[in-house]
Motif scaffolding. Structure first.
Motif, PDB file in Angstrom:
ATOM      1  N   THR A  91       0.832  -1.204   0.000  1.00  0.00           N
ATOM      2  CA  THR A  91       0.000   0.000   0.000  1.00  0.00           C
ATOM      3  C   THR A  91       0.863   1.249   0.000  1.00  0.00           C
ATOM      4  O   THR A  91       0.634   2.186  -0.776  1.00  0.00           O
ATOM      5  CB  THR A  91      -0.941   0.005   1.214  1.00  0.00           C
ATOM      6  N   CYS A  92       1.858   1.293   0.896  1.00  0.00           N
ATOM      7  CA  CYS A  92       2.747   2.454   0.985  1.00  0.00           C
ATOM      8  C   CYS A  92       3.849   2.413  -0.054  1.00  0.00           C
ATOM      9  O   CYS A  92       4.511   3.430  -0.308  1.00  0.00           O
ATOM     10  CB  CYS A  92       3.369   2.520   2.386  1.00  0.00           C
ATOM     11  N   GLU A  93       4.057   1.235  -0.611  1.00  0.00           N
ATOM     12  CA  GLU A  93       5.094   1.016  -1.616  1.00  0.00           C
ATOM     13  C   GLU A  93       6.473   1.425  -1.091  1.00  0.00           C
ATOM     14  O   GLU A  93       7.215   2.185  -1.732  1.00  0.00           O
ATOM     15  CB  GLU A  93       4.771   1.774  -2.915  1.00  0.00           C
ATOM     16  N   GLU A  94       6.808   0.926   0.089  1.00  0.00           N
ATOM     17  CA  GLU A  94       8.147   1.124   0.625  1.00  0.00           C
ATOM     18  C   GLU A  94       8.479  -0.022   1.570  1.00  0.00           C
ATOM     19  O   GLU A  94       7.608  -0.710   2.092  1.00  0.00           O
ATOM     20  CB  GLU A  94       8.268   2.461   1.353  1.00  0.00           C
ATOM     21  N   GLY A  95       9.809  -0.212   1.787  1.00  0.00           N
ATOM     22  CA  GLY A  95      10.273  -1.238   2.687  1.00  0.00           C
ATOM     23  C   GLY A  95      10.290  -0.769   4.131  1.00  0.00           C
ATOM     24  O   GLY A  95      10.386   0.433   4.409  1.00  0.00           O
TER      25      GLY A  95
END
Length: 578
Positions: free
Chosen positions: A28-32
């Motif tokens: 959803t946030c498109e981050e690690g």
């Protein structure tokens, strides 16, 4: 390409300039996220419904599929909306430019909310499995074909040895019979010659006795006796000469008799080095293993140019008969219409392979203009410019470039192909494509400089007509019930088979991709629609269509022109689109 070789850093930690390695990925946030941040992420009010995945699982996903196609290629904006009318995703700019009048534009995230369990994903997974299963079967089919080729190739020499033994057995029997016949001929003919020798010997004995008697008369007789003896001998000589002359003319024993073996021409041809007793031949037929590739629903819905199908055509026909003075001069037994070409000027060119009329030119209204019959016997013709035609002359093994302006015809160039070319077409690359029988049994591609650029063997010894449409090559054979479609490399794409008696003739394709074909014997023009619907007979004998041989699509008027023959008459039929 996957992301497995890329090191992912925790997004929040990186923002705080304390970088740590990410252990999970939030789609959803498109981050690690590192371990600590992932705990806070799950507990946060705004992010607790997010579903992070293991970073190793994220790395397994193909990068192009999950990252590079997120943006609109035209506007470089994220896809955020979905158009229900066109069944496609779009960005805000796409909606403004293309979908402004569409109803049902909604948020893409709402549409794809439950996509993992949707019928769309289920169907595409099933399609992939079907394709993989089909390819497995296709691979097995091809392997079996290789095995069959291996066995058939091994059997070639075995079969030839069997045939050779059979031939030797026949030759042994023939030799025995020949020996008996030779003995009989020797006895018969020798008897005739020996009989003539006996007759010669008898005559020789008579002459010998006369010679001896004359010597005695000369030695012991008087002058009168010698005179009388000479006269007697002269009479006998004359009589003997006549008898011998008669024998020399009539008796078979007094002829030069020779006995020789005359080899049968079929056997004799096998004894020459230039003639082979057989050859290795390959043949091709459609795959017995079906591999279906149906068009996806999304592709069909999102296409902006579906073409016009037969169901959208309203067909009208009218006949333009050639003027009487031309019709009366046509000899139906020698006239063989082979191609028709509508010119941009509105005139029409028809070729006569029968050789009587040559290249014929007609006015806009179908009336006869003039003919050019000093060029040879033309077969195929195709337009390569506003007023320039390429015309094939199979009997002369050449292709001529003709420029037709008003009522004049000029030869611009002659391409000496050194083989028979029949139907012609002009492809999208700007080259002439010619149907050629032996030795190619397929097509040859000829540049506008006359150079042969490519040869494609299609294993079609009776190929006569060819038509290029986009990246496809459509051909028909003489006395056939099939239309064959190939790609530029000669791989068969599809076969259209008709339930009529053979003889498909010329073919053409309109701007929508519908294929029109002439059927000579059934006297029909049939269209194969581009959408795969049922074929339609658009012209039949009731439409005064008789012996259709040539057909062409006229881009200028969006019509189909057909040339046929009714006794001594010819006609042009036009099909109008709605």
């Amino acid at each position: 390409m996957t992301t497995e070789d890329k090191e992912f850093i925790c997004g929040p930690c990186d923002y705080l300039q304390t970088p740590k390695t990410a252990v999970v990925w939030c789609p959803t946030c498109e981050e690690g996220l590192c371990h600590d941040c992932s705990v806070h992420h799950i507990a946060g009010k705004l992010t607790r419904d997010h579903k992070p995945i293991n970073i190793d699982h994220y790395k397994e996903m193909p990068r192009k599929m999950i990252e590079e196609v997120k943006k609109c290629l035209k506007h470089d904006e994220i896809y955020e909306l979905y158009c229900q009318n066109h069944k496609t995703h779009c960005c805000v700019q796409c909606v403004k430019e293309i979908h402004a009048r569409c109803t049902g534009v909604t948020l893409l995230r709402q549409v794809i909310e439950n996509i993992k369990t949707s019928a769309m994903v289920t169907e595409i997974m099933q399609e992939l499995e079907n394709r993989m299963g089909g390819l497995v079967k296709l691979t097995e089919n091809r392997k079996k074909n290789v095995d069959r080729i291996d066995k058939q190739s091994s059997n070639l020499c075995t079969e030839f040895r069997r045939m050779r033994k059979a031939i030797e057995s026949v030759l042994d029997e023939f030799e025995s019979a020949l020996n008996e016949e030779a003995t009989s001929v020797k006895n018969t003919q020798s008897s005739k010659v020996n009989n003539s020798i006996d007759k010669i010997g008898a005559q020789k004995s008579v002459y010998k006795e006369l010679h001896s008697n004359l010597q005695k008369v000369i030695a012991y007789g008087n002058n009168l006796q010698v005179y009388l003896a000479v006269k007697t001998i002269e009479e006998k000589l004359n009589r003997g000469d006549k008898e011998l002359e008669s024998l020399l003319k009539t008796a078979s024993g007094f002829q030069e008799i020779n006995v020789a073996f005359e080899c049968n021409e079929h056997l004799s041809s096998l004894l020459t080095k230039n003639v082979k007793p057989g050859m290795v031949r390959t043949s091709c037929s459609p795959l017995k293993c079906e591999f279906k590739t149906p068009h996806g629903k999304e592709a069909q819905i999102s296409s902006t140019n579906t073409g016009t199908t037969v169901s959208k055509l309203k067909i009208k026909t009218y006949v333009q008969t050639f003027q009487a003075h031309l019709s009366l001069s046509l000899d139906s037994s020698k006239t063989n219409i082979s191609s028709i070409v509508p010119l941009p000027s509105g005139q029409t060119v028809i070729t006569d392979y029968g050789g009587q009329q040559g290249v014929m030119l007609f006015h806009r209204n179908g009336s006869f203009n003039t003919r050019f019959n000093n060029l040879g016997s033309p077969y195929g013709a195709c337009l390569i410019g506003d007023s320039v035609l390429a015309v094939s002359f199979p009997c002369n093994n050449n292709i001529k470039l003709l420029e037709i302006v008003e009522s004049t015809c000029s030869i611009l160039n002659i391409f000496r192909i050194k083989q028979s070319c029949y139907g012609l077409s002009f492809n999208s690359a700007g080259n002439i494509v010619a149907a050629s029988a032996e030795p190619d049994n397929g097509i040859i591609v000829v540049g506008l400089n006359g150079q042969i650029l490519k040869r494609v063997n299609l294993n079609l010894p009776m190929i006569r007509n060819v038509h290029c449409y986009r990246d496809k090559i459509i051909v028909t054979e003489f006395e056939s019930t099939e239309i064959l479609v190939f790609d530029p490399e000669g791989r068969k794409v599809i076969t259209h088979t008709f339930n009529w008696e053979p003889d498909t003739r010329n073919i053409c394709v309109d701007k929508h991709g519908n294929i029109f074909v002439c059927a000579l014997n059934t006297e029909k023009v049939t269209v194969i629609p581009n959408d795969g619907n049922i074929r339609v007979d658009v012209l039949e004998p009731d439409d005064r269509l008789h012996i259709p041989k040539a057909i062409a699509y006229d881009k200028r008027t969006n019509t189909i022109a057909v040339a046929g023959r009714d006794g001594l008459f010819s006609a042009i039929y036009d099909i109008f689109y709605n």
